[in-house]
Write an enzyme that holds these catalytic residues in place. Structure first.
Site, PDB file in Angstrom:
ATOM      1  N   ASP A 106       0.829  -1.210   0.000  1.00 57.58           N
ATOM      2  CA  ASP A 106       0.000   0.000   0.000  1.00 57.58           C
ATOM      3  C   ASP A 106       0.864   1.261   0.000  1.00 57.58           C
ATOM      4  OD1 ASP A 106      -2.326   1.448   0.003  1.00 57.58           O
ATOM      5  OD2 ASP A 106      -2.755   1.160   2.136  1.00 57.58           O
TER       6      ASP A 106
ATOM      7  N   THR B 272     -10.455  -7.392  -5.737  1.00 57.15           N
ATOM      8  CA  THR B 272     -11.710  -7.366  -6.503  1.00 57.15           C
ATOM      9  C   THR B 272     -12.317  -5.952  -6.431  1.00 57.15           C
ATOM     10  OG1 THR B 272     -12.752  -8.273  -4.526  1.00 57.15           O
ATOM     11  CG2 THR B 272     -12.320  -9.815  -6.292  1.00 57.15           C
TER      12      THR B 272
ATOM     13  N   ASN C  43     -10.651  -3.143  -6.264  1.00 59.87           N
ATOM     14  CA  ASN C  43      -9.874  -2.133  -6.999  1.00 59.87           C
ATOM     15  C   ASN C  43     -10.491  -1.803  -8.362  1.00 59.87           C
ATOM     16  OD1 ASN C  43      -6.636  -3.244  -5.728  1.00 59.87           O
ATOM     17  ND2 ASN C  43      -7.941  -1.570  -5.019  1.00 59.87           N
TER      18      ASN C  43
ATOM     19  N   ARG D   7       2.150  -4.952   6.078  1.00 63.80           N
ATOM     20  CA  ARG D   7       1.367  -3.959   5.338  1.00 63.80           C
ATOM     21  C   ARG D   7       2.117  -2.637   5.384  1.00 63.80           C
ATOM     22  NH1 ARG D   7      -4.911  -2.855   4.384  1.00 63.80           N
ATOM     23  NH2 ARG D   7      -4.634  -0.975   3.146  1.00 63.80           N
TER      24      ARG D   7
ATOM     25  N   ARG E 226      -5.212  -2.569   8.577  1.00 59.39           N
ATOM     26  CA  ARG E 226      -6.379  -3.434   8.323  1.00 59.39           C
ATOM     27  C   ARG E 226      -6.010  -4.483   7.285  1.00 59.39           C
ATOM     28  NH1 ARG E 226      -8.548   1.778   6.645  1.00 59.39           N
ATOM     29  NH2 ARG E 226      -7.847   2.161   4.519  1.00 59.39           N
TER      30      ARG E 226
ATOM     31  N   SER F  22      -8.091  -5.572   4.660  1.00 59.07           N
ATOM     32  CA  SER F  22      -8.624  -5.297   3.320  1.00 59.07           C
ATOM     33  C   SER F  22      -8.917  -6.578   2.533  1.00 59.07           C
ATOM     34  CB  SER F  22      -7.664  -4.401   2.534  1.00 59.07           C
ATOM     35  OG  SER F  22      -7.437  -3.201   3.236  1.00 59.07           O
TER      36      SER F  22
ATOM     37  N   GLU G  33       1.756 -13.499  12.217  1.00 61.10           N
ATOM     38  CA  GLU G  33       2.263 -12.299  12.888  1.00 61.10           C
ATOM     39  C   GLU G  33       2.101 -11.114  11.926  1.00 61.10           C
ATOM     40  OE1 GLU G  33       3.440 -12.183  16.005  1.00 61.10           O
ATOM     41  OE2 GLU G  33       3.104 -14.330  16.232  1.00 61.10           O
TER      42      GLU G  33
HETATM   43  C1  FPP Z   1      -2.130   0.092  -3.266  1.00 56.77           C
HETATM   44  O1  FPP Z   1      -1.575   1.378  -3.220  1.00 56.77           O
HETATM   45  C2  FPP Z   1      -1.500  -0.641  -4.338  1.00 56.77           C
HETATM   46  C3  FPP Z   1      -2.168  -1.195  -5.369  1.00 56.77           C
HETATM   47  C4  FPP Z   1      -3.623  -1.154  -5.522  1.00 56.77           C
HETATM   48  C5  FPP Z   1      -1.426  -1.870  -6.448  1.00 56.77           C
HETATM   49  C6  FPP Z   1      -0.201  -2.638  -6.064  1.00 56.77           C
HETATM   50  C7  FPP Z   1       0.601  -2.882  -7.266  1.00 56.77           C
HETATM   51  C8  FPP Z   1       1.966  -2.825  -7.342  1.00 56.77           C
HETATM   52  C9  FPP Z   1       2.835  -2.642  -6.185  1.00 56.77           C
HETATM   53  C10 FPP Z   1       2.714  -2.939  -8.592  1.00 56.77           C
HETATM   54  C11 FPP Z   1       2.312  -3.879  -9.621  1.00 56.77           C
HETATM   55  C12 FPP Z   1       2.257  -5.292  -9.273  1.00 56.77           C
HETATM   56  C13 FPP Z   1       2.762  -6.242 -10.076  1.00 56.77           C
HETATM   57  C14 FPP Z   1       2.477  -7.657  -9.825  1.00 56.77           C
HETATM   58  C15 FPP Z   1       3.643  -5.911 -11.199  1.00 56.77           C
HETATM   59  P1  FPP Z   1      -2.503   2.627  -3.497  1.00 56.77           P
HETATM   60  O2  FPP Z   1      -2.361   2.999  -4.921  1.00 56.77           O
HETATM   61  O3  FPP Z   1      -3.883   2.335  -3.025  1.00 56.77           O
HETATM   62  O4  FPP Z   1      -1.803   3.719  -2.635  1.00 56.77           O
HETATM   63  P2  FPP Z   1      -2.494   4.902  -1.838  1.00 56.77           P
HETATM   64  O5  FPP Z   1      -3.150   4.260  -0.637  1.00 56.77           O
HETATM   65  O6  FPP Z   1      -1.329   5.735  -1.469  1.00 56.77           O
HETATM   66  O7  FPP Z   1      -3.464   5.592  -2.758  1.00 56.77           O
END
Ligand code: FPP
Length: 235
Positions: A12, A58, A60, A178, A184, A186, A197
């Site tokens: 995240d 799901t 997202n 996380r 959380r 999620s 842990e």
């Molecule tokens: C959450 O951060 C992250 C995601 C929804 C996407 C995670 C994807 C990657 C780390 C890269 C791609 C993965 C692969 C397998 C190549 P956020 O965007 O919700 O961050 P924010 O909470 O700061 O808005």
């Protein structure tokens, strides 16, 4: 050193990382994918056998179309461009999640990387994509119901048996990390997190480097895992 066998990461903070730098959110995801590559190889070097990561939930799909498309393309590019490197490191790639709503490029890239790496034995990268923990349990229950209808005897059915109905039969997660400051779950890996842990850090995922990962390993090594048993002083 006591190293967790199975580590899971909720990656995240990509969006905030980019916004803080005055960049588009997509730049954060791109940097996050670079971090993922570094952390994958580092984790395996440290002795971790399975790394599960939450790439796309799901829920997202509720994000802007532009961001969803960017993330899906990023996953396809990651699979295509890292396949050789991952394969040379003898790592098997698994993808967990629902195939519905994924476009054909994504499905083909998943099928290819899973096929090419299927016999690899050094470690597992489990990428959770279009994934929800409750959905995984429901999907498993539906498959099990089919088998019961077809005559499966469940008299001595165990929680380990149910694992075979999940997207992949993976052992319990030992350590969940996380990044990004929220505390959380999620809807992540609910069935596999029963005695895990937890390690929460404010570090945004693109900044989560090897030394940050080592801090989580250090914390893990110093936790007293009792699995429902007694505190050490009472044993
Ligand atoms: C959450 O951060 C992250 C995601 C929804 C996407 C995670 C994807 C990657 C780390 C890269 C791609 C993965 C692969 C397998 C190549 P956020 O965007 O919700 O961050 P924010 O909470 O700061 O808005």
């Amino acid at each position: 050193m006591l190293v967790p066998n199975h580590v899971a990461i909720i990656m995240d903070g990509n969006g905030r990382w980019a916004t803080k730098k005055g960049l588009e959110r997509s730049a954060g995801h791109l940097e996050g994918s670079r971090t993922l590559e570094k952390i994958l190889f580092h984790a395996m070097d440290m002795g971790v056998k399975i790394l599960s990561v939450y790439a796309f939930s799901t829920d997202n799909f509720k994000r802007d179309r532009k961001e969803v498309d960017y993330l899906m393309n990023l996953v396809v590019k990651f699979f295509r461009s890292k396949l050789d490197k991952i394969n040379k490191r003898n790592i098997k790639v698994l993808v967990s999640g629902r195939k519905e709503h994924l476009n054909i490029d994504v499905i083909e890239a998943i099928e290819k990387i899973e096929r090419v790496t299927i016999d690899n034995k050094s470690g597992i990268l489990n990428i959770c994509l279009n994934y929800g923990g409750q959905e995984e349990i429901v999907d498993g229950a539906i498959k099990l119901a089919h088998d019961i209808n077809n005559g499966l005897d469940i008299t001595s059915f165990t929680k380990e048996d149910f694992r075979r109905y999940l997207y992949h039969d993976l052992p319990e997660v030992d350590l969940l990390i996380r990044t990004g400051g929220e505390q959380r779950l999620s809807n992540f890996m609910l069935y596999q997190l029963s005695y895990t842990e937890f390690y929460f850090t404010n570090t945004l995922f693109p900044d989560f480097d090897k030394s940050e990962f080592n801090k989580a390993l250090f914390m893990y090594e110093n936790r007293d895992r009792r699995f429902g048993g007694l505190h050490e002083e009472n044993r």
